[in-house]
Design a protein around this motif. Structure first.
Motif, PDB file in Angstrom:
ATOM      1  N   ALA A 271     -37.233   4.085  10.863  1.00 55.18           N
ATOM      2  CA  ALA A 271     -36.384   4.069   9.834  1.00 55.18           C
ATOM      3  C   ALA A 271     -35.453   5.267   9.945  1.00 55.18           C
ATOM      4  O   ALA A 271     -36.096   6.365   9.875  1.00 55.18           O
ATOM      5  N   VAL A 300     -31.949  -0.893   1.132  1.00 52.82           N
ATOM      6  CA  VAL A 300     -33.134  -1.031   2.077  1.00 52.82           C
ATOM      7  C   VAL A 300     -32.448  -0.370   3.500  1.00 52.82           C
ATOM      8  O   VAL A 300     -31.680  -0.890   3.966  1.00 52.82           O
ATOM      9  N   LYS A 301     -33.453   0.614   3.952  1.00 51.78           N
ATOM     10  CA  LYS A 301     -32.856   1.098   5.498  1.00 51.78           C
ATOM     11  C   LYS A 301     -33.352   0.514   6.439  1.00 51.78           C
ATOM     12  O   LYS A 301     -34.391  -0.495   6.286  1.00 51.78           O
ATOM     13  N   ARG A 302     -32.901   0.322   7.557  1.00 44.34           N
ATOM     14  CA  ARG A 302     -33.218  -0.539   8.735  1.00 44.34           C
ATOM     15  C   ARG A 302     -34.670   0.229   9.137  1.00 44.34           C
ATOM     16  O   ARG A 302     -34.939   1.284   9.441  1.00 44.34           O
ATOM     17  N   GLY A 303     -35.678  -0.704   9.237  1.00 43.71           N
ATOM     18  CA  GLY A 303     -37.022  -0.707   9.688  1.00 43.71           C
ATOM     19  C   GLY A 303     -38.019  -0.264   8.517  1.00 43.71           C
ATOM     20  O   GLY A 303     -38.764   0.383   8.712  1.00 43.71           O
ATOM     21  N   ALA A 304     -37.348   0.015   7.447  1.00 44.56           N
ATOM     22  CA  ALA A 304     -38.109   0.205   6.002  1.00 44.56           C
ATOM     23  C   ALA A 304     -38.581  -0.742   5.345  1.00 44.56           C
ATOM     24  O   ALA A 304     -38.160  -1.961   5.500  1.00 44.56           O
ATOM     25  N   THR A 305     -39.570  -0.509   4.468  1.00 43.61           N
ATOM     26  CA  THR A 305     -40.319  -1.532   3.491  1.00 43.61           C
ATOM     27  C   THR A 305     -40.019  -0.860   1.982  1.00 43.61           C
ATOM     28  O   THR A 305     -40.392  -0.027   1.694  1.00 43.61           O
ATOM     29  N   LEU A 437     -34.093  -8.720   8.380  1.00 41.90           N
ATOM     30  CA  LEU A 437     -34.632  -8.343   6.981  1.00 41.90           C
ATOM     31  C   LEU A 437     -35.282  -9.496   6.493  1.00 41.90           C
ATOM     32  O   LEU A 437     -34.971 -10.748   6.612  1.00 41.90           O
ATOM     33  N   ARG A 463     -43.710  -4.662  11.851  1.00 40.31           N
ATOM     34  CA  ARG A 463     -42.521  -3.611  11.666  1.00 40.31           C
ATOM     35  C   ARG A 463     -42.677  -2.747  12.678  1.00 40.31           C
ATOM     36  O   ARG A 463     -41.582  -2.367  13.024  1.00 40.31           O
ATOM     37  N   ASN A 467     -39.544  -3.485  14.597  1.00 37.74           N
ATOM     38  CA  ASN A 467     -38.379  -2.717  13.622  1.00 37.74           C
ATOM     39  C   ASN A 467     -37.837  -3.345  12.460  1.00 37.74           C
ATOM     40  O   ASN A 467     -36.712  -3.247  12.198  1.00 37.74           O
ATOM     41  N   SER A 469     -37.126  -4.899   8.848  1.00 40.63           N
ATOM     42  CA  SER A 469     -37.205  -4.442   7.348  1.00 40.63           C
ATOM     43  C   SER A 469     -37.586  -5.605   6.427  1.00 40.63           C
ATOM     44  O   SER A 469     -37.679  -6.687   6.741  1.00 40.63           O
ATOM     45  N   TYR A 470     -38.313  -5.043   5.541  1.00 40.61           N
ATOM     46  CA  TYR A 470     -39.203  -6.003   4.281  1.00 40.61           C
ATOM     47  C   TYR A 470     -38.647  -5.651   3.016  1.00 40.61           C
ATOM     48  O   TYR A 470     -38.468  -4.333   2.815  1.00 40.61           O
TER      49      TYR A 470
END
Length: 602
Positions: A271, A300-305, A437, A463, A467, A469-470
């Motif tokens: 992320a 929501v950042k790329r690769g983040a939850t 996403l 994840r 990579n 995102s959720y």
């Protein structure tokens, strides 16, 4: 103490697709004394509900009680005729179902349904039953007990309906009451009120009860003894205090471990601070005269939850559906990689559909029961990637491996899978699109603790590998804190708090966040009596302005300020630890209130 229930050698079998009977309960033995509460606990498929129903001499369609005895006082209910059983059910043994909404008749008044069993069994006249029902409504802490019976099921809340079902079960003073997952479908803030009402009535009336659940923290508040089940066999039968402090069986220890969510490892997740995948700006949505979303901003950042938490009606699912294009916002903007997304499905491209996928709460309704698993997974592969033939079959096998399921399941239909397996297929279908996403809408709420923990582990693994995102929606703040980098708290359509996961480890919080955290049951006896969640005395305030911009939590807030909270819309305040709250209080104000006034939200 007098023995009320004695179960010996109970065996139940279910008929499979080939017409062969397969044992699902293997010789269960246990007993209950008068006034005792026994919990049956275990994963889905452990046999707990099957055993509970057998106490009424009942087996579900496709099942048959094949042996053993079930004595209620001196009567073996398994030896009774169908006619004799109708005299037992609702009178000697009563049943509180998991879903009160499905159990009530929407066309009849609540009072007529609550008193019905008393009239059928001739224990009371209508007027006597009505008086007793009102008494039960009062004991169960229902609002307006004299008049709530005149309403219809759709006119009361889920928590109230669950308590009304308890009144229905208790109206005949049965010897045994069966409570089958009665709070599983409720939010924690509603669950705590229902548990308090149930426990008060059970103890005051000396009711003998069997409490079915997969939640050890809940049954710790209700049960004197716990029977642990797995695959239809009793693993342990112990006093509650003994089982919680020194569980004898390894399986019991695994259940206890699953009840304590641990933070999932995020090693390998990339992320990037400035790499924003999804942005939501000023999102509002009206349903008629109801403002369902109120000026929502979100990244929501790329690769983040990012976790979204709140009780029913908070707007969390509406937010996810708006992002997916399933409902159209009234105002606001949704950006994907900086590019505007149409508010409705009709304005979105196939590529935009592919990049944002939705995993629905209930896999039973999300998966077509007539299609095989291969057909379900093949459809998005063809729609988004044009795959056919051997290449598509190979990718189906890869997707099943990705969600940790055997390739042999491809030929099966959803009805042949367990709840956890169906949810994994639900997730695999979303992964087939290769999205950026995934919107996860209460994906573990219908699962038992062990299976739910496995799904959370899977999401964390995916994840790391993909990579992805959720946006993770839940009503369980413990679950959200265990898997998410950032937490958003919603109430009545508004975002009342937002911050990094680490900032949710210690106060101060928004008053509603305090309530959510304090309402999560802890795994020791006496917690229900100790916790002050929902017991705060509300400060008196004058009349409020008629404005949708006032604090959404005003009517329940234990730290509200007269002539401010009921007159002026709350600002967004940045706390020292980094959280942003929608509140008139700041750090110092919240801390002073906690220390000097000793408010229960702290």
């Amino acid at each position: 103490m007098n023995e009320i229930v004695k179960v010996q050698g109970l065996r139940v079998a279910a008929r499979n697709d080939f017409g062969v009977e397969v044992p699902i309960v293997h010789g269960a033995d246990f007993s209950l004394n008068k006034g005792e509460v026994l919990a049956l606990i275990g994963e889905s498929g452990s046999g707990k509900t099957t055993i509970a129903l057998a106490l009424m001499g009942y087996a579900r369609a496709g099942c048959r009680i094949t042996g053993g005895s079930v004595h209620i006082k001196d009567v073996d209910v398994l030896q009774l005729s169908d006619r004799q059983l109708t005299q037992v059910r609702g009178r000697t043994v009563s049943y509180i179902a998991q879903s009160a909404a499905a159990a009530f008749n929407p066309a009849k008044s609540i009072m007529d349904q609550v008193v019905e069993s008393a009239l059928i069994h001739g224990t009371l006249s209508y007027q006597q039953a009505k008086v007793k029902a009102i008494q039960l409504f009062r004991e169960l802490a229902l609002p307006d007990p004299e008049n709530i019976g005149a309403r219809y099921p759709h006119q009361v809340s889920g928590g109230q309906l669950q308590r009304l079902m308890a009144a229905m079960a208790l109206i005949t003073d049965p010897d045994l009451v069966i409570l089958d997952e009665p709070t599983t479908a409720l939010d924690v803030t509603t669950q705590i009120d229902v548990l308090r009402a149930f426990k008060k009535v059970v103890r005051e009336r000396g009711t003998t009860a069997v409490y079915v659940s997969h939640d050890l923290a809940v049954v710790a508040q209700m049960a004197d003894r716990i029977v642990v089940l797995r695959n239809g066999e009793i693993q342990e039968n112990s006093r509650t205090d003994q089982l919680l402090q020194a569980p004898a069986h390894p399986y019991t220890r695994s259940l206890l471990a699953a009840m304590k969510p641990e933070e999932r490892e995020t090693a390998g997740v990339t992320a990037i601070e400035d790499d924003v995948l999804l942005e939501v700006h000023g999102l509002e949505l009206w349903f008629g005269n109801k403002k369902a979303l109120k000026d929502i901003d979100l990244k929501v950042k790329r690769g983040a939850t990012v976790g979204v938490i709140g009780e029913s009606g908070s707007g969390k699912t509406t937010l996810a559906r708006a992002i997916a294009g399933l409902v159209e916002p009234t105002v606001g903007q949704i950006l994907l990689d900086g590019q505007p997304l149409s508010r409705s499905l009709t304005g979105r491209t196939r590529e935009q559909f592919r990049r944002v996928q939705y995993v629905f709460q209930n896999a039973d309704t999300a998966l077509n029961p007539r299609h095989s698993i291969e057909e379900i997974l093949a459809r998005p592969l063809t729609f988004y990637h044009g795959m056919k033939g051997a290449k598509r079959r190979q990718r189906v096998a890869e997707l099943l491996e990705l969600v940790q399921l055997p390739a042999s399941l491809a030929s099966r239909r959803p009805g042949e899978l367990s709840g956890g397996q169906k949810q994994r297929i639900n997730l695999a279908r979303a992964l087939a699109a290769e999205p950026d996403l995934i919107l996860c809408d209460e994906v573990t709420s219908a699962l038992d603790t062990v299976v739910g923990a496995a799904i959370l582990d899977l999401l964390a693994d995916l994840r790391r590998e993909l990579n992805v995102s959720y946006l993770f929606i839940s009503h369980d703040i413990s679950t959200v804190k265990s898997i998410c980098d950032e937490v958003v708290v919603m109430y009545d359509g508004a975002k009342v708090e937002q911050g990094a996961r680490s900032t949710f480890q210690a106060e101060p919080f928004h008053p509603y966040t305090h309530l959510l955290i304090d309402s999560v049951p802890e795994m020791y006896q006496g917690w229900l009596e100790e916790t002050q969640a929902g017991r705060a005395e509300l400060p008196l305030i004058g009349s409020s302005l008629s404005s949708p911009d006032l604090c959404p939590f005003l009517s329940r807030c234990p730290i509200r300020i007269d002539r401010k909270c009921n007159r002026v819309p709350p600002p967004r305040v940045r706390l020292a630890k980094g959280n942003e709250i929608l509140c008139h209080h700041n750090d110092l104000g919240l801390q002073n209130i906690c220390v000097s006034a000793q408010k229960v939200v702290c």
